[in-house]
Design a protein around this motif. Structure first.
Motif, short mmCIF file in Angstrom:
data_model
loop_
_atom_site.label_atom_id
_atom_site.label_comp_id
_atom_site.label_asym_id
_atom_site.label_seq_id
_atom_site.Cartn_x
_atom_site.Cartn_y
_atom_site.Cartn_z
N LEU A 114 0.82 -1.21 0.00
CA LEU A 114 0.00 0.00 0.00
C LEU A 114 0.86 1.27 0.00
O LEU A 114 0.49 2.28 -0.61
N GLN A 118 0.49 3.94 -2.93
CA GLN A 118 0.12 5.32 -2.60
C GLN A 118 1.09 6.32 -3.25
O GLN A 118 0.66 7.38 -3.73
N LEU A 145 -6.22 0.98 -11.07
CA LEU A 145 -5.87 1.03 -9.65
C LEU A 145 -4.77 2.05 -9.39
O LEU A 145 -4.82 2.80 -8.40
N TYR A 149 -6.34 4.84 -6.66
CA TYR A 149 -6.19 4.48 -5.25
C TYR A 149 -6.16 5.75 -4.39
O TYR A 149 -5.29 6.62 -4.55
N ASN A 150 -7.13 5.87 -3.50
CA ASN A 150 -7.30 7.03 -2.62
C ASN A 150 -7.47 8.34 -3.41
O ASN A 150 -7.25 9.43 -2.86
N TYR A 169 -7.99 -9.58 -12.05
CA TYR A 169 -8.18 -9.32 -10.61
C TYR A 169 -8.15 -10.58 -9.77
O TYR A 169 -8.49 -10.53 -8.58
N ASP A 180 -3.82 -7.39 -3.03
CA ASP A 180 -3.75 -6.95 -4.42
C ASP A 180 -5.07 -7.26 -5.12
O ASP A 180 -5.65 -6.40 -5.81
N TYR A 182 -8.00 -7.72 -3.78
CA TYR A 182 -9.08 -6.92 -3.19
C TYR A 182 -9.14 -5.54 -3.82
O TYR A 182 -10.21 -5.07 -4.23
N TYR A 183 -7.98 -4.87 -3.91
CA TYR A 183 -7.98 -3.51 -4.44
C TYR A 183 -8.18 -3.47 -5.95
O TYR A 183 -8.78 -2.52 -6.48
N ALA A 186 -11.84 -3.80 -6.38
CA ALA A 186 -12.50 -2.55 -5.95
C ALA A 186 -12.32 -1.44 -6.98
O ALA A 186 -13.16 -0.53 -7.07
N ALA A 187 -11.25 -1.51 -7.78
CA ALA A 187 -10.97 -0.45 -8.75
C ALA A 187 -12.05 -0.34 -9.82
O ALA A 187 -12.23 0.73 -10.42
#
Length: 414
Positions: A114, A118, A145, A149-150, A169, A180, A182-183, A186-187
């Motif tokens: 992460l 980030q 992603l 991300y954020n 994914y 990895d 999961y995100y 989510a993307a």
């Protein structure tokens, strides 16, 4: 309209299908009068291999300020020198301590993942906010992603899916950590539109996606009838050809070598040619040498003129484990070659119509039998080659572009 295409990794010096499609779209959009930029983030120098339009801008946003932390690789000394054994033992202990402290500082491997993500996402946010595009088009889910991300954007994001969606994914094809996956999943929530290559691929989109879906295949170059491979002419030597990266875990060139080696003595006028580069080149050369067929099986390296190589061939063999929309296969079919693939391979089993324009095999033995049919039956070879050529007409670039224009218009009517 300002269109920003993002392929966060692999575009610089890249020679694969994703780079071809990205360049094809960029060239078209620029030719239609849009302001087009391709952006990547890679710690390397080089060039875009396939971009042709002079008004396409290519930007690498990477700078050393994008901090990325990585654990040190641990090495075991396998030699017999006692002094080197002591040296590598000490170095391994040092690197283990470094890794321990790194993970402790960043809350484990997930924390490290992460942290790095980030840093890259922040760099993308700064770049995109400065560019102010009207539309973002990502060339992979990983690129989605990277930029989201954020982060949030008021700009519609379109993702071009260059494989079966679940390959992007999950850990079906290679290792991905749970975080990895999961995100990545989510993307999908950030996408306004997703493009898939075949309608059957829609069922592999996860429930996190709430946008619109368009089915748009990749473009296939159209070969004139008089320029395609002539499979009716008698030759002194005949060519079985494969074009793909030399990665046996996916492309399985070793399987092609095995089945050809089993029948090479029966058909002495036939040879096997591989075009492409990759990490498994040495292993494949060793296998060819082991079979004693250095004068019948050839690794020819990269070609900048694949269509010319295909027009000189007689059969195309492509036993990949998985694909999205394999461009090399479609180019072989457009060139009028009968093609061999595996029934279990996504993409391949959409393009090859078994018994019509090629064969789909269930295993190695069946693939060998089918290769022998094409070698020994010139009339079957010719019929399937003609059918393959005709079956690619629906993927003409102008037809594909019409679909992309419709997607763009619906996504950004202004």
């Amino acid at each position: 309209m300002k269109i920003l295409l993002i392929q966060h990794q692999g575009f610089i010096n890249g020679q694969g299908g994703t780079e071809k499609v990205c360049s094809f779209l960029a060239d078209h959009f620029a030719g239609a009068g849009h302001a087009v930029e391709i952006a990547t983030c890679e710690n390397r120098t080089g060039k875009a291999v396939y971009v042709r339009h002079p008004h396409v801008t290519i930007t690498n946003i990477y700078t050393p300020d994008i901090i990325q932390k990585h654990p040190r690789q641990l090495w075991n000394y396998t030699g017999k020198n006692p002094l080197l054994w002591i040296y590598y033992k000490i170095r391994k202990k040092r690197d283990k301590l470094f890794n321990h402290l790194l993970y402790k500082k960043l809350n484990g491997k997930d924390g490290l993942y992460l942290f790095n993500l980030q840093q890259r996402a922040s760099a993308w946010k700064q770049f995109i906010d400065a560019r102010k595009p009207d539309l973002i088009m990502t060339m992979s889910l990983s690129s989605v992603l990277e930029i989201t991300y954020n982060n949030t954007y008021a700009i519609p994001i379109v993702n071009s899916t260059n494989g079966r969606p679940d390959y992007d994914y999950t850990d079906l094809l290679w290792y991905r950590s749970s975080i990895d996956m999961y995100y990545l999943k989510a993307a999908y929530r950030h996408l306004a539109v997703i493009q898939v290559l075949f309608s059957s691929y829609r069922s592999f989109i996860p429930e996190t996606f709430k946008g619109k879906c368009f089915t748009i295949p990749n473009p296939v170059p159209q070969i004139k009838e008089e320029e395609r491979a002539d499979l009716q002419v008698s030759k002194k030597r005949y060519k079985i050809v494969s074009i793909a990266s030399l990665i046996t875990s996916c492309k399985q060139q070793d399987l092609s070598i095995e089945i050809f080696s089993a029948i090479a003595h029966i058909y002495p006028e036939w040879d096997l040619f591989f075009w492409g580069t990759g990490p498994d080149e040495k292993a494949l050369r060793d296998l060819i040498k082991k079979k004693g067929l250095q004068n019948r099986i050839f690794l020819e390296g990269f070609t900048s003129a694949p269509l010319e190589k295909l027009k000189q061939a007689d059969i195309f063999i492509f036993p990949s484990k998985f694909e999205g929309f394999p461009l090399a296969l479609t180019e072989a079919m457009a060139s009028g070659l009968p093609c061999l693939g595996l029934r279990s391979c996504s993409g391949v089993n959409e393009l090859i119509q078994h018994g019509e324009n090629g064969f789909l095999a269930t295993d190695q033995a069946e693939l060998q039998q089918q290769l022998e049919i094409l070698i020994s039956q010139p009339e079957t070879r010719s019929r399937m080659g003609t059918n393959a050529h005709l079956s690619m007409q629906c993927y003409a670039p102008e037809t594909v572009i019409e679909k992309w224009n419709a997607l763009i218009w619906e996504t950004h009517p202004g």
